[in-house]
Design an enzyme around this catalytic site. Sequence first.
Site, mmCIF file in Angstrom:
data_model
loop_
_atom_site.group_PDB
_atom_site.id
_atom_site.type_symbol
_atom_site.label_atom_id
_atom_site.label_comp_id
_atom_site.label_asym_id
_atom_site.label_seq_id
_atom_site.Cartn_x
_atom_site.Cartn_y
_atom_site.Cartn_z
ATOM 1 N N PRO A 10 0.825 -1.213 0.000
ATOM 2 C CA PRO A 10 0.000 0.000 0.000
ATOM 3 C C PRO A 10 0.855 1.256 0.000
ATOM 4 C CG PRO A 10 -0.027 -1.043 2.165
ATOM 5 C CD PRO A 10 0.677 -1.981 1.246
ATOM 6 N N ALA A 38 0.510 5.627 -1.236
ATOM 7 C CA ALA A 38 -0.442 6.670 -1.601
ATOM 8 C C ALA A 38 0.017 7.455 -2.822
ATOM 9 C CB ALA A 38 -0.642 7.630 -0.421
ATOM 10 N N THR A 76 -4.261 0.386 8.558
ATOM 11 C CA THR A 76 -2.929 0.873 8.906
ATOM 12 C C THR A 76 -2.960 1.462 10.309
ATOM 13 O OG1 THR A 76 -2.401 1.340 6.598
ATOM 14 C CG2 THR A 76 -1.101 2.483 8.259
ATOM 15 N N LYS A 100 -2.041 -3.615 9.662
ATOM 16 C CA LYS A 100 -0.735 -3.288 9.075
ATOM 17 C C LYS A 100 0.004 -2.290 9.965
ATOM 18 C CE LYS A 100 1.371 -0.838 5.188
ATOM 19 N NZ LYS A 100 1.758 0.384 5.914
ATOM 20 N N HIS A 144 6.415 1.312 7.948
ATOM 21 C CA HIS A 144 6.030 2.398 7.049
ATOM 22 C C HIS A 144 7.201 2.820 6.159
ATOM 23 C CE1 HIS A 144 2.055 4.429 7.141
ATOM 24 N NE2 HIS A 144 2.628 5.262 6.299
ATOM 25 N N SER A 189 8.571 -3.278 3.555
ATOM 26 C CA SER A 189 9.654 -2.371 3.959
ATOM 27 C C SER A 189 11.031 -2.963 3.665
ATOM 28 C CB SER A 189 9.566 -1.998 5.446
ATOM 29 O OG SER A 189 8.320 -1.379 5.753
ATOM 30 N N GLY A 190 11.698 -2.380 2.688
ATOM 31 C CA GLY A 190 13.086 -2.712 2.413
ATOM 32 C C GLY A 190 13.338 -3.748 1.340
ATOM 33 N N ARG A 206 14.118 -5.325 -2.018
ATOM 34 C CA ARG A 206 14.714 -4.831 -3.257
ATOM 35 C C ARG A 206 14.968 -5.943 -4.271
ATOM 36 N NH1 ARG A 206 13.151 -1.171 -0.893
ATOM 37 N NH2 ARG A 206 14.173 0.774 -0.287
#
Length: 366
Positions: free
Chosen positions: A95, A97, A156, A231, A255, A287-288, A290
């Site tokens: 998610p 925005a 969230t 979340k 986040h 988060s993170g 790659r």
Amino acid sequence: MPGNKEREEAGMCASREMALVTNVCEYEELAKHKLPKMVYDFYATGAEDQWTLRENSEAFSRILFQPRVLVDVSCINMSTSVLGYNISMPIMIAPTALHKLAHPEGSGIFIWNAGEVATARAAAAAETIMIYKDRNLVQQLIQRAEKAGYKAIVLTVDAPWLGRREADVKNRFTLPQNVMLKIFEGLDQGKIDKTNGSGLAAYVASQIDRSFSWKDIKWLQTVTSLPVLVKGIITAQDTRIAIEYGAAGIIMSNHGGRQLDYLPATISCLEVVVREANGRVPVFIDSGFRRGTDVFKALALGASGIGRPVLFSLAVDGEAGVRNALRMLRDELEITMALSGCTSVKEITRGHVVTESDRIRRCSRL
């Protein structure tokens, strides 16, 4: 106005850039040159010193592989299920925005959440899931989600206040005047005020009920029959409470390092949360992430699936960019599975990785 020759040259240049993209991280540098600074900084930067932002990705480098060899890996199956729904891979779109700031699709009008259309199409093409985040207003939004065919609600819980994102303050981040908050159309939504700080912070402050607590999850369950996933959890204590209050799933997240700085990387907390959940509910994580190798590591530590933002690939090449980003992550995961001796997601186990804690324990026994 550029002529046909200029447009053709621009198109050829964009095609060459796309041909050179070999991993999802490279989209960020391309997007940096394409997006307005205010928008790029909004997407790319974290809170305060940005320690958590960096740690989110660096923590993966401290997890190593223990592959199995001489396994028939001629056929790799990456499919899995989420709350009973089958998807092609355990990689979902996290998610995020304001996709429309990255990709207006040539309309000239930015529509918040309608701007997610290109991303949603790419998710559908990849046969995976896209997650949106967003008392009377909430109930109306839930009713709209149900009518639109959504299968779950993601709540969230780690943003009762907006983190101090200093780049947004310096840029005096505000939404363009032609932004339409489409999801709130027809509802009493308020406006984002232009301030000397972050206009986004002013808007969030006006919309979020900072007294929101665990009991409100029970209220949420009275206004929808959809499963509610929570979340923003990274501790065993909150995992236990969330399950007690009826959460259908946990989405681990800090986040992306954009709220409270100096939180640990989510991957560092994963085993603790999975252990507390103990199979009662699925645990997802963002988060993170790659690389496909990062996805494998999270699955080995007990995650049911991962979320990955796609805003930079969206900014560079729209829907095609998102499709390509998902394809690259899928390809990387497939290769990692094959070279680790795993032919399905279910075969990925804790024994396939070694964490920093494992190494410390081994050294202490010597």
